[in-house]
Design a protein around this motif. Structure first.
Motif, PDB file in Angstrom:
ATOM      1  N   ASP A  32      -1.223  14.923  -9.532  1.00  0.00           N
ATOM      2  CA  ASP A  32       0.276  15.557 -10.110  1.00  0.00           C
ATOM      3  C   ASP A  32       1.250  16.004  -9.357  1.00  0.00           C
ATOM      4  O   ASP A  32       0.499  17.213  -9.084  1.00  0.00           O
ATOM      5  CB  ASP A  32       0.016  16.149 -11.364  1.00  0.00           C
ATOM      6  CG  ASP A  32       1.131  16.189 -12.665  1.00  0.00           C
ATOM      7  OD1 ASP A  32       2.263  16.849 -11.791  1.00  0.00           O
ATOM      8  OD2 ASP A  32       0.940  15.882 -13.472  1.00  0.00           O
ATOM      9  N   GLN A  33       1.726  15.124  -8.794  1.00  0.00           N
ATOM     10  CA  GLN A  33       2.494  15.868  -7.478  1.00  0.00           C
ATOM     11  C   GLN A  33       3.087  16.334  -8.252  1.00  0.00           C
ATOM     12  O   GLN A  33       3.223  17.717  -7.108  1.00  0.00           O
ATOM     13  CB  GLN A  33       4.378  14.629  -7.677  1.00  0.00           C
ATOM     14  CG  GLN A  33       3.599  12.672  -7.029  1.00  0.00           C
ATOM     15  CD  GLN A  33       3.680  12.399  -8.246  1.00  0.00           C
ATOM     16  OE1 GLN A  33       3.434  12.815  -9.367  1.00  0.00           O
ATOM     17  NE2 GLN A  33       4.477  11.754  -8.687  1.00  0.00           N
ATOM     18  N   PHE A  93      -0.650  -4.165  -5.839  1.00  0.00           N
ATOM     19  CA  PHE A  93      -0.209  -3.077  -4.925  1.00  0.00           C
ATOM     20  C   PHE A  93      -0.867  -1.974  -4.938  1.00  0.00           C
ATOM     21  O   PHE A  93      -2.019  -1.966  -6.544  1.00  0.00           O
ATOM     22  CB  PHE A  93       1.015  -2.526  -5.392  1.00  0.00           C
ATOM     23  CG  PHE A  93       1.096  -2.769  -6.815  1.00  0.00           C
ATOM     24  CD1 PHE A  93       0.407  -0.556  -7.655  1.00  0.00           C
ATOM     25  CD2 PHE A  93       1.823  -2.882  -7.811  1.00  0.00           C
ATOM     26  CE1 PHE A  93       0.519   0.032  -8.843  1.00  0.00           C
ATOM     27  CE2 PHE A  93       1.721  -2.498  -8.746  1.00  0.00           C
ATOM     28  CZ  PHE A  93       1.348  -0.911  -9.451  1.00  0.00           C
ATOM     29  N   CYS A  94      -1.478  -0.886  -4.733  1.00  0.00           N
ATOM     30  CA  CYS A  94      -2.083  -0.023  -4.931  1.00  0.00           C
ATOM     31  C   CYS A  94      -1.873   1.611  -4.288  1.00  0.00           C
ATOM     32  O   CYS A  94      -0.734   1.589  -2.819  1.00  0.00           O
ATOM     33  CB  CYS A  94      -3.922  -0.690  -3.680  1.00  0.00           C
ATOM     34  SG  CYS A  94      -3.385  -0.881  -1.960  1.00  0.00           S
ATOM     35  N   LEU A  95      -2.579   2.172  -4.280  1.00  0.00           N
ATOM     36  CA  LEU A  95      -2.668   3.687  -3.800  1.00  0.00           C
ATOM     37  C   LEU A  95      -0.835   4.369  -3.731  1.00  0.00           C
ATOM     38  O   LEU A  95      -0.510   5.357  -3.587  1.00  0.00           O
ATOM     39  CB  LEU A  95      -3.055   3.651  -2.278  1.00  0.00           C
ATOM     40  CG  LEU A  95      -4.156   3.866  -2.027  1.00  0.00           C
ATOM     41  CD1 LEU A  95      -4.920   3.869  -0.045  1.00  0.00           C
ATOM     42  CD2 LEU A  95      -4.999   4.354  -3.135  1.00  0.00           C
ATOM     43  N   VAL A  96      -1.121   4.155  -5.237  1.00  0.00           N
ATOM     44  CA  VAL A  96       0.565   4.623  -6.231  1.00  0.00           C
ATOM     45  C   VAL A  96       0.000   5.018  -6.977  1.00  0.00           C
ATOM     46  O   VAL A  96      -0.669   4.738  -7.717  1.00  0.00           O
ATOM     47  CB  VAL A  96       1.350   2.999  -6.058  1.00  0.00           C
ATOM     48  CG1 VAL A  96       2.484   3.518  -7.473  1.00  0.00           C
ATOM     49  CG2 VAL A  96       1.722   2.670  -5.502  1.00  0.00           C
ATOM     50  N   LEU A  97       0.650   6.656  -7.521  1.00  0.00           N
ATOM     51  CA  LEU A  97       1.085   7.234  -8.295  1.00  0.00           C
ATOM     52  C   LEU A  97       1.834   7.378  -9.012  1.00  0.00           C
ATOM     53  O   LEU A  97       2.402   7.052  -8.748  1.00  0.00           O
ATOM     54  CB  LEU A  97       0.451   8.505  -7.551  1.00  0.00           C
ATOM     55  CG  LEU A  97       0.093   9.762  -8.883  1.00  0.00           C
ATOM     56  CD1 LEU A  97      -0.991   9.746  -8.832  1.00  0.00           C
ATOM     57  CD2 LEU A  97       0.510  11.500  -7.951  1.00  0.00           C
ATOM     58  N   ASN A  98       1.445   7.325 -10.394  1.00  0.00           N
ATOM     59  CA  ASN A  98       2.136   7.223 -11.655  1.00  0.00           C
ATOM     60  C   ASN A  98       3.238   6.174 -10.923  1.00  0.00           C
ATOM     61  O   ASN A  98       4.097   6.242 -11.615  1.00  0.00           O
ATOM     62  CB  ASN A  98       3.266   8.457 -11.360  1.00  0.00           C
ATOM     63  CG  ASN A  98       2.461   9.910 -11.632  1.00  0.00           C
ATOM     64  OD1 ASN A  98       1.654   9.385 -12.655  1.00  0.00           O
ATOM     65  ND2 ASN A  98       2.572  10.712 -11.415  1.00  0.00           N
ATOM     66  N   ASP A 146      -7.248  12.892   1.790  1.00  0.00           N
ATOM     67  CA  ASP A 146      -7.516  11.799   0.607  1.00  0.00           C
ATOM     68  C   ASP A 146      -6.680  12.800  -0.460  1.00  0.00           C
ATOM     69  O   ASP A 146      -7.103  12.001  -1.999  1.00  0.00           O
ATOM     70  CB  ASP A 146      -9.313  12.323   0.101  1.00  0.00           C
ATOM     71  CG  ASP A 146      -9.814  13.245  -0.207  1.00  0.00           C
ATOM     72  OD1 ASP A 146      -9.406  13.876  -0.111  1.00  0.00           O
ATOM     73  OD2 ASP A 146     -11.072  13.169  -0.893  1.00  0.00           O
ATOM     74  N   LEU A 147      -5.979  13.235  -0.401  1.00  0.00           N
ATOM     75  CA  LEU A 147      -5.285  13.943  -1.122  1.00  0.00           C
ATOM     76  C   LEU A 147      -3.690  12.958  -0.873  1.00  0.00           C
ATOM     77  O   LEU A 147      -3.316  12.878   0.079  1.00  0.00           O
ATOM     78  CB  LEU A 147      -4.326  14.809  -0.697  1.00  0.00           C
ATOM     79  CG  LEU A 147      -5.701  16.450  -1.324  1.00  0.00           C
ATOM     80  CD1 LEU A 147      -4.724  16.990  -0.867  1.00  0.00           C
ATOM     81  CD2 LEU A 147      -5.856  16.023  -2.807  1.00  0.00           C
ATOM     82  N   ILE A 148      -3.360  11.954  -2.434  1.00  0.00           N
ATOM     83  CA  ILE A 148      -2.635  10.938  -2.698  1.00  0.00           C
ATOM     84  C   ILE A 148      -0.977  12.050  -3.127  1.00  0.00           C
ATOM     85  O   ILE A 148      -1.214  12.775  -3.502  1.00  0.00           O
ATOM     86  CB  ILE A 148      -2.313  10.625  -3.726  1.00  0.00           C
ATOM     87  CG1 ILE A 148      -3.652   9.348  -3.928  1.00  0.00           C
ATOM     88  CG2 ILE A 148      -1.567   9.104  -3.719  1.00  0.00           C
ATOM     89  CD1 ILE A 148      -3.336   7.805  -2.552  1.00  0.00           C
ATOM     90  N   PRO A 149       0.562  11.362  -1.629  1.00  0.00           N
ATOM     91  CA  PRO A 149       1.503  12.068  -1.405  1.00  0.00           C
ATOM     92  C   PRO A 149       2.522  11.965  -2.617  1.00  0.00           C
ATOM     93  O   PRO A 149       1.996  10.445  -3.365  1.00  0.00           O
ATOM     94  CB  PRO A 149       1.836  11.850  -0.397  1.00  0.00           C
ATOM     95  CG  PRO A 149       0.990  10.712   0.074  1.00  0.00           C
ATOM     96  CD  PRO A 149      -0.039  10.576   0.072  1.00  0.00           C
ATOM     97  N   VAL A 202       0.634  -0.964   0.091  1.00  0.00           N
ATOM     98  CA  VAL A 202      -0.052   0.064  -0.209  1.00  0.00           C
ATOM     99  C   VAL A 202       0.901   1.389  -0.037  1.00  0.00           C
ATOM    100  O   VAL A 202       1.770   1.180   0.621  1.00  0.00           O
ATOM    101  CB  VAL A 202      -1.160  -0.087   1.333  1.00  0.00           C
ATOM    102  CG1 VAL A 202      -1.824   1.469   1.288  1.00  0.00           C
ATOM    103  CG2 VAL A 202      -2.247  -1.204   1.317  1.00  0.00           C
ATOM    104  N   GLY A 203       1.280   1.686  -1.444  1.00  0.00           N
ATOM    105  CA  GLY A 203       1.508   3.366  -1.297  1.00  0.00           C
ATOM    106  C   GLY A 203       3.147   2.731  -1.492  1.00  0.00           C
ATOM    107  O   GLY A 203       3.393   1.547  -2.108  1.00  0.00           O
ATOM    108  N   LEU A 204       3.821   4.050  -2.508  1.00  0.00           N
ATOM    109  CA  LEU A 204       4.592   3.855  -3.107  1.00  0.00           C
ATOM    110  C   LEU A 204       6.482   3.360  -2.828  1.00  0.00           C
ATOM    111  O   LEU A 204       6.689   1.869  -3.191  1.00  0.00           O
ATOM    112  CB  LEU A 204       5.244   5.658  -3.661  1.00  0.00           C
ATOM    113  CG  LEU A 204       6.285   5.293  -4.680  1.00  0.00           C
ATOM    114  CD1 LEU A 204       6.034   4.583  -5.966  1.00  0.00           C
ATOM    115  CD2 LEU A 204       6.729   6.573  -5.296  1.00  0.00           C
ATOM    116  N   LYS A 205       6.472   3.614  -1.553  1.00  0.00           N
ATOM    117  CA  LYS A 205       7.206   2.716  -0.911  1.00  0.00           C
ATOM    118  C   LYS A 205       7.632   1.272  -1.013  1.00  0.00           C
ATOM    119  O   LYS A 205       8.406   0.870  -1.257  1.00  0.00           O
ATOM    120  CB  LYS A 205       7.870   3.718   0.090  1.00  0.00           C
ATOM    121  CG  LYS A 205       8.570   5.072  -0.318  1.00  0.00           C
ATOM    122  CD  LYS A 205       8.845   5.866   1.305  1.00  0.00           C
ATOM    123  CE  LYS A 205      10.208   7.221   0.442  1.00  0.00           C
ATOM    124  NZ  LYS A 205       9.053   7.937   0.521  1.00  0.00           N
TER     125      LYS A 205
END
Length: 302
Positions: free
Chosen positions: A182-183, A83-88, A299-302, A64-67
């Protein structure tokens, strides 16, 4: 999935991540053995956990998440990973051969359809983006906009310092501003500017965050973290039933939810249709619905 062992890697303690984990756990059988690790935002910790899991691997890993997803990619090669909640994710080489993922962004055609439902008679849609993060998404959005009879006015920015002037140039030339995940475009410091400048110009703001709708944006198509967790659980069960099936696919998030701020609509002179309001999962209105000061962006994805 009886006696199945699943390891959950969570990038950090963000509430959005925790909601996805809770949704996932609620959708798997009670007999499933679940072991959870929190990386506390540290990729090195994630890699250490990944290496330790190779000695006694679980049946499946949820990242869960990018890292967490990167750690799983770098250290887990044979076990299935969801995996989920990963931007780009594509920018980080995700998914890998043993990984399946759920995108954070809904497809542009889905977002634009939702935008049109709230603002049916507006045609020129402005959007800011960073080519590095969202170039492919915007090219897809151009095609989707054309199919829906919209004109997409897309402005590329290279850094957050470009945002104020880009927005000032856009607002007189567009019927609505569309904020995408978009970051470079989204930051805590930029959010008040988007809200205030669009309200001052009486230009509708459509986004992806119910938090921003509560603060004054007209509408959003929101990906619910709990629902993403439930979707991940269904993918996990499929992967566990077919462990030898190689996959490296991405799925769109299911059941995105429409949010509308009726006070903002009234302020902008808009009247969303009864059908649109019936479909809206979240409706904000009444005194204080249009906020000038942003609160916690949950709810803003980092």
């Amino acid at each position: 999935m009886d006696a199945t062992e699943i390891v959950i890697l969570q990038s950090s303690e963000l509430p959005y991540y925790e909601q996805a984990v809770q949704g996932f756990k609620a959708a798997i059988p009670a007999t499933t053995k679940v072991q959870e690790y929190n990386l506390s935002g540290q990729l090195t910790r994630g890699r250490e956990i990944g290496k330790s899991l190779r000695a006694s691997p679980p049946d499946l890993i949820l990242a869960v998440g990018l890292k967490a997803a990167i750690a799983a990619k770098l250290e887990i090669f044979d076990q299935p990973v969801v995996f989920c909640l990963v931007l780009n994710p594509d920018a980080h080489g995700l998914p890998a051969s043993n990984m399946t993922g759920i995108a954070v962004r809904t497809p542009p055609e889905t977002q634009l359809t939702a935008l049109r439902s709230v603002i049916p008679h507006r045609r020129r849609i402005g959007v800011l983006y960073d080519e590095e993060h969202s170039g492919t998404f915007i090219r897809d959005a151009h095609r989707a906009a054309k199919q829906q009879g919209l004109e997409l006015v897309a402005v590329a920015i290279r850094g957050q310092d470009d945002i104020p002037q880009a927005v000032r140039n856009l607002l007189p030339a567009i019927d609505a501003l569309w904020l995408i995940q978009d970051q470079t475009v989204i930051s805590e410091s930029a959010i008040p500017f988007y809200l205030e400048s669009t309200l001052d110009a009486k230009v509708p703001l459509f986004t992806f965050s119910s938090t921003l709708v509560q603060q004054g944006a007209l509408g959003a198509l929101v990906v619910d973290a709990w629902t993403v967790g439930q979707q991940a659980a269904r993918i996990a069960q499929t992967r566990l039933k077919e462990p030898n099936t190689a996959t490296s696919s991405m799925q769109a998030p299911e059941q995105p939810q429409l949010a509308v701020n009726v006070s903002s609509a009234e302020y902008l002179g808009l009247s969303p249709s009864p059908e649109t309001m019936r479909l809206a999962h979240q409706r904000f209105g009444g005194p204080g619905a249009i906020a000038r000061k942003p609160g916690p962006a949950s709810d803003l994805i980092p």
